[in-house]
Scaffold this active site. Structure first.
Site, short mmCIF file in Angstrom:
data_model
loop_
_atom_site.label_atom_id
_atom_site.label_comp_id
_atom_site.label_asym_id
_atom_site.label_seq_id
_atom_site.Cartn_x
_atom_site.Cartn_y
_atom_site.Cartn_z
N GLY A 195 0.80 -1.22 0.00
CA GLY A 195 0.00 0.00 0.00
C GLY A 195 0.84 1.27 0.00
O GLY A 195 2.02 1.26 -0.33
N HIS A 248 20.31 3.13 32.73
CA HIS A 248 21.03 4.40 32.72
C HIS A 248 22.30 4.24 31.90
O HIS A 248 22.97 3.22 32.03
CB HIS A 248 21.39 4.80 34.15
CG HIS A 248 22.18 6.08 34.22
ND1 HIS A 248 21.59 7.31 34.01
CD2 HIS A 248 23.49 6.31 34.45
CE1 HIS A 248 22.52 8.25 34.12
NE2 HIS A 248 23.68 7.67 34.39
#
Ligand code: NAI
Length: 469
Positions: free
Chosen positions: A40, A443
Site C-alpha cells: 500500500g 542508565h
C-alpha cells in the site's frame, strides 16, 4: 466462479495484516490490490520511503552539528540518484518480503481492481487484463486514502503531491509546502536538509495544533530556523506556472495578498478515503458525512458480510491503527470475541526533533474537565541527552489524580517516536504513575525521562529541582 472465505481489498498495512491473520486462523484468503507491489501507500509511497529520506536528512544535520563538539565534516555531497536507488531498494525489499509471506501463507494474491456486485460477489479486473467474478463469505475493504488535490494548482511537474515528492527526482532550489501537517513538515524537513529553501503555508492559525503547545513549540523553534518561512493563518488563493517556477498568490486572514515564485510546490493538504470504484452502491455499506465507511466496534459495515478498516474508515489515518483494526475485524469474522477499542493510538511526527504523543493531551484532558496532574521532564536534565548533544527535548506525563493512572504521554526530542511506545503501554494498560516511577530504567538512556517525569508527580525527580509551590 472462484470462491474464497475472505476477500481482502487493498494490501496496505491494514489489508495485508488482515489477510495474514485470517490465513493464520485457517481461512482461505484472496488479497486484491491494484498497485504494482504489496504494502500500500505506507510501504510504497508513504511511511517507509519518507523515513528513508528523513534518515539521510538526519545524517546531514547531525554531521553539520558535530562541528560544535570538535568534529568537522565537509558539506554533504548529495548523490540524488544513489540515494533514490537506496530508498527504492528499501521499499522493494519490504514489499518483496510481504509477497513471500503471502505466498508462504497460501494466500491468493491478485493484482487488480475489485468492485462489489452484491454482498457476496465482486468483479476483479486484473491489471494484466481480463476480469473474473469471485464469490466471498466475507470481505474486508482496506483501500486506504489518497492525497487531496487542490483544484487551483496547475497540472505541472513542478507541483508534487506526497508521491511525487517521495519519488525524489531532484532537489529543487525552493520548495513551497502547502499544509503544515504530518506530510508537509516531514518532507519539508527532508528537502530542507538536502538543500532546498523551504517555506510552509498553513491555513490554520497554528501548525501542530493537535499536540500540546509546550511540546510543539520546541519543534516549531527548530523548524523556524530550518525553513525560510512558516506562514500560518494563510492560504494559497492563486497559482500559475511561469517559465522558472510556480507563481503563488497568498492571502492571510486579514485579506492581505502577496505573491512569490517557487521552483517546486508540494501539496500536503490532507488525504481522502478511497471509496469510489468499489461498487458500494450495490451493497448496504453506508458512508459518514465525511465520506468514510461507517463501521461498528468490530469494523463491520451495515452490510453484514463486509468489513472495513484503516484510512477508509476515518481518522487517524495511520498504518498502526489500520493493522490493529485488521486484527479486530478478522477476529470477528472468525467468530472470536473482541472489539476494536484502543485507549490510545500513538501519533509521531518524524521530524528532527520528533514529536510524539499518545492518550490524552493535557489540552484535551483540561477541556474535558478532568482532574489531572502533569509532570514535565526537560531533556536538559538528562545525561544521555547531554552526551548526544540533543537537549532540545521534553517528556511529559499526564495522570488522572483520582486513579493515579497515566492517561497521556507527550514527548518531543530526537528519538521520541521510539520512546513513545513505553507511554503507549502505560496508557493502554492503565499503568499507575507510581509503578512507572518505581520501575528501574537503564542508565543512561532517554527512557529515564519517562521514569523521572513520573517521579515528578510524587516529589522531586532525582535530576531536577523544581521550586515548591
Ligand atoms: P494533515 O491533515 O496532517 O495536514 C494537512 C494540513 O494542511 C492541515 O493542517 C490543514 O489545515 C492544512 N491545509 C489544508 N488545506 C490547506 C490549504 N489550502 N492551504 C494551507 N493549508 C491547508 O494531512 P497530511 O500532512 O497531508 O497527511 C495526511 C495523513 O497522512 C494524515 O492524516 C496522517 O495521519 C498521515 N500521515 C502520517 C504520518 C505519520 O504518522 N508520521 C506521516 C505522513 C502522513
Amino acid at each position: 466462479m472462484p470462491s474464497t472465505q475472505l476477500l481482502v481489498i487493498g494490501a496496505g498495512p491494514g489489508g495485508y495484516t488482515a489477510a495474514f491473520h485470517a490465513a493464520d486462523l485457517g481461512l482461505a484468503v484472496t488479497l486484491v490490490d491494484n498497485g504494482p507491489a504489496l504494502g500500500g501507500v505506507c510501504l510504497n509511497r508513504g511511511c517507509i520511503p519518507s523515513k528513508a529520506l528523513l534518515h539521510a536528512a538526519r545524517i546531514i544535520n547531525d554531521a553539520a552539528a558535530a562541528e560544535k563538539i570538535g568534529l568537522k565534516f565537509g558539506p554533504a555531497e548529495l548523490d540524488v540518484a544513489k540515494l533514490r536507488t537506496w530508498k527504492n531498494a528499501v521499499t522493494a525489499k519490504l514489499t518483496g518480503g510481504l509477497a513471500q509471506l503471502a505466498q508462504m501463507r497460501k494466500i491468493t494474491v491478485i493484482r487488480g481492481q475489485a468492485r462489489c456486485l452484491n454482498a457476496h460477489t465482486a468483479r476483479i479486473t486484473a491489471s494484466a487484463g481480463g476480469s473474473e467474478h469471485v464469490s466471498f463469505e466475507h470481505a474486508i475493504i482496506a483501500t486506504g486514502s489518497r492525497p487531496v488535490a487542490l483544484p487551483l494548482m496547475p497540472a505541472s511537474a513542478r507541483v508534487w503531491d506526497s508521491t511525487g515528492a517521495l519519488d525524489f527526482p531532484d532537489v529543487p532550489a525552493s520548495l513551497l509546502v502547502i499544509g503544515g501537517g504530518y506530510i508537509g513538515l516531514e518532507l519539508g524537513s527532508a528537502y530542507s536538509a538536502f538543500g532546498s529553501e523551504v517555506s510552509v503555508v498553513e491555513a490554520l492559525p497554528q501548525i501542530l495544533a493537535g499536540a500540546d503547545k509546550d511540546l510543539a513549540d520546541i519543534l516549531i523553534r527548530r523548524l523556524n530556523q530550518e525553513f525560510k518561512a512558516v506562514m500560518t493563518a494563510t492560504r494559497v488563493v492563486k497559482a500559475a506556472e511561469a517559465a522558472d517556477g510556480i507563481e503563488v498568490t497568498f492571502q492571510n486572514d486579514k485579506g492581505e495578498e502577496r505573491q512569490e515564485r517557487y521552483a517546486q510546490v508540494l501539496v500536503a493538504a490532507g488525504r481522502r478515503p478511497n471509496v469510489d470504484e468499489l461498487g458500494l452502491e450495490t451493497t448496504k455499506v453506508q458512508l459518514t458525512e465525511n465520506g468514510f465507511i461507517e463501521v461498528d466496534s468490530q469494523r463491520r459495515t451495515d452490510e453484514k458480510t463486509i468489513y472495513a478498516i484503516g484510512d477508509v474508515t476515518g481518522n487517524p489515518m495511520l498504518a498502526h491503527k489500520a493493522s490493529a483494526e485488521a486484527k479486530a475485524a478478522v477476529e470477528a469474522i472468525a467468530g472470536r470475541e473482541g472489539d476494536y477499542a484502543p485507549r490510545c493510538i500513538p501519533s509521531v511526527i518524524y521530524t528532527d526533533p520528533e514529536l510524539a504523543w499518545c492518550g490524552l493531551t493535557e489540552q484535551q484532558a483540561r477541556t474535558q474537565g478532568m482532574n489531572i496532574a502533569v509532570s514535565k521532564f526537560p531533556w536538559a536534565a538528562s545525561g544521555r541527552a547531554m552526551a548526544t548533544g540533543r537537549t532540545d527535548g521534553m517528556t511529559k506525563l499526564i495522570a488522572d489524580t483520582r486513579t493515579g493512572r497515566i492517561i497521556g504521554v507527550g514527548i518531543v526530542g530526537a528519538g521520541a517516536g521510539e520512546l513513545i511506545a513505553e507511554g503507549a503501554v502505560a496508557v493502554e494498560t492503565g499503568l499507575k504513575a507510581e509503578d512507572l516511577a518505581l520501575t528501574i530504567h537503564p542508565h543512561p538512556t532517554l527512557s529515564e525521562t519517562l521514569m523521572e517525569a513520573a517521579q515528578g508527580l510524587f516529589g522531586q525527580p532525582v535530576h531536577l529541582i523544581r521550586p515548591k509551590k
